[in-house]
Design a protein around this motif. Structure first.
Motif, PDB file in Angstrom:
ATOM      1  N   MET A   1       0.552  -1.729  -0.003  1.00  0.00           N
ATOM      2  CA  MET A   1      -0.358  -0.344  -0.329  1.00  0.00           C
ATOM      3  C   MET A   1       0.762   1.129   0.103  1.00  0.00           C
ATOM      4  O   MET A   1       2.317   0.820   0.574  1.00  0.00           O
ATOM      5  CB  MET A   1      -0.775   0.555   1.250  1.00  0.00           C
ATOM      6  N   HIS A   2       0.975   1.874  -0.905  1.00  0.00           N
ATOM      7  CA  HIS A   2       1.446   2.997  -1.442  1.00  0.00           C
ATOM      8  C   HIS A   2       0.120   4.352  -1.137  1.00  0.00           C
ATOM      9  O   HIS A   2      -1.039   3.939  -1.511  1.00  0.00           O
ATOM     10  CB  HIS A   2       2.038   3.410  -2.185  1.00  0.00           C
ATOM     11  N   GLY A   3       0.484   6.130  -0.896  1.00  0.00           N
ATOM     12  CA  GLY A   3       0.119   6.774  -1.118  1.00  0.00           C
ATOM     13  C   GLY A   3      -1.172   7.654  -0.327  1.00  0.00           C
ATOM     14  O   GLY A   3      -0.058   6.480   1.416  1.00  0.00           O
ATOM     15  N   THR A   4      -2.216   7.764   0.149  1.00  0.00           N
ATOM     16  CA  THR A   4      -3.527   8.413   1.192  1.00  0.00           C
ATOM     17  C   THR A   4      -4.232   7.178   0.961  1.00  0.00           C
ATOM     18  O   THR A   4      -4.723   6.622  -0.099  1.00  0.00           O
ATOM     19  CB  THR A   4      -2.969   9.298   0.207  1.00  0.00           C
ATOM     20  N   GLY A   5      -3.980   6.483   1.709  1.00  0.00           N
ATOM     21  CA  GLY A   5      -5.504   5.709   2.455  1.00  0.00           C
ATOM     22  C   GLY A   5      -6.006   6.865   3.271  1.00  0.00           C
ATOM     23  O   GLY A   5      -5.118   7.218   4.064  1.00  0.00           O
TER      24      GLY A   5
END
Length: 288
Positions: A1-5
């Motif tokens: 998972m990468h970025g904005t969650g």
């Protein structure tokens, strides 16, 4: 998972029952706002107020509604319940499991490490560690995190301590592994990214998904100064919808943005008029 969650808000109706149609609308809202992945059944989701089957149903609805990766919260105080919840999440369509530290009873680092190894050994999907000492009074040490990062089925971690020193140590101790290090505090998002973080899981992204996502995009573009400036502008709103007014505050803020996120589940109560006015002012000032 990468970025904005986003640790997805869970809508309930006036009787406290899961409102599946509103849940689908919330999924579409955050997706349209630009988040990179969705995290149902986390702390902001009121997961600890839901039963095992109910949590599995939330994951199923979310996975059905979105094409984004789904990181499902599956942790319980005990191993058996966590393993069952993780199996159900996998069956419901989750891509990975976010497993909170065991809480209520005190556990030392050796016990926590053994617990996560047991979960990772049995889980049919990748496992992400989750340290949120504000709620659990349990904090994973960077040394334990570093050792667990070498497990083939431990894919990363959400660190909600808000402690950048700890975050930096975790990054250093996991650098040799394929390990997604995610921050859980929106107030330090830009700082964590600049410290080597791969992204964040932010309660703020329920209320202002486009602004939270913008911080990550600025970082990716090498504009860390602008990312920090935007982050600073959002600190008061982030604080209002997380540590200060919690889930009821977040749902009030979403209503101000035109998103019906339902009622908070008891024992939570809706915010009063004074708090609602405070939140409305912050939302009006800091969102498009």
């Amino acid at each position: 998972m990468h970025g904005t969650g986003v640790p997805l808000i869970t809508p309930f109706d006036a009787d406290g029952d899961l409102d599946e149609e509103r849940l689908r609308e919330v999924v579409r809202w955050v997706e349209d706002g630009g988040v990179d992945f969705i995290v149902p059944c986390g702390s902001n989701s009121e997961a600890e107020l839901m039963g095992v089957e109910e949590r599995a149903r939330v994951v199923e609805v979310v996975a059905d509604e979105t094409e984004l990766p789904v990181l499902a919260g599956t942790g319980h105080p005990g191993l058996s319940e966590t393993l069952r919840q993780t199996d159900l999440a996998a069956e419901a369509g989750a891509d990975a499991a976010l497993v909170v530290t065991p809480f209520y009873y005190g556990h030392d680092g050796e016990t926590l490490e053994a617990y996560y190894r047991d979960v990772a050994d049995e889980s049919p999907i990748p496992v992400y560690l989750y340290s949120v000492p504000t709620y659990t009074d349990v904090k994973l040490s960077p040394e334990v995190v570093g050792r667990l990062a070498g497990h083939d089925n431990v894919a990363g971690m959400k660190d909600s301590s808000g402690d950048i020193e700890t975050f930096q140590r975790e990054r250093r101790l996991t650098d040799d592994e394929e390990f997604d290090l995610l921050v859980g505090s929106g107030s330090v998002y830009a700082h964590a990214l600049a410290s080597g973080g791969d992204g964040g899981i932010l309660g703020l992204a329920n209320v202002a998904p486009e602004r939270a996502s913008e911080i990550f995009k600025l970082h990716q573009a090498g504009e860390d100064r602008s990312a920090r400036q935007l982050n600073a502008e959002l600190v008061e709103l982030n604080r209002a919808v997380t540590s200060k007014h919690g889930v009821p505050g977040a749902k009030a803020a979403m209503a101000e943005r035109g998103v019906d996120a339902g009622y908070p589940r008891k024992p939570h109560r809706e915010v009063g008029d004074d708090v609602r006015a405070e939140i409305e002012a912050l939302v009006d000032d800091l969102t498009p």
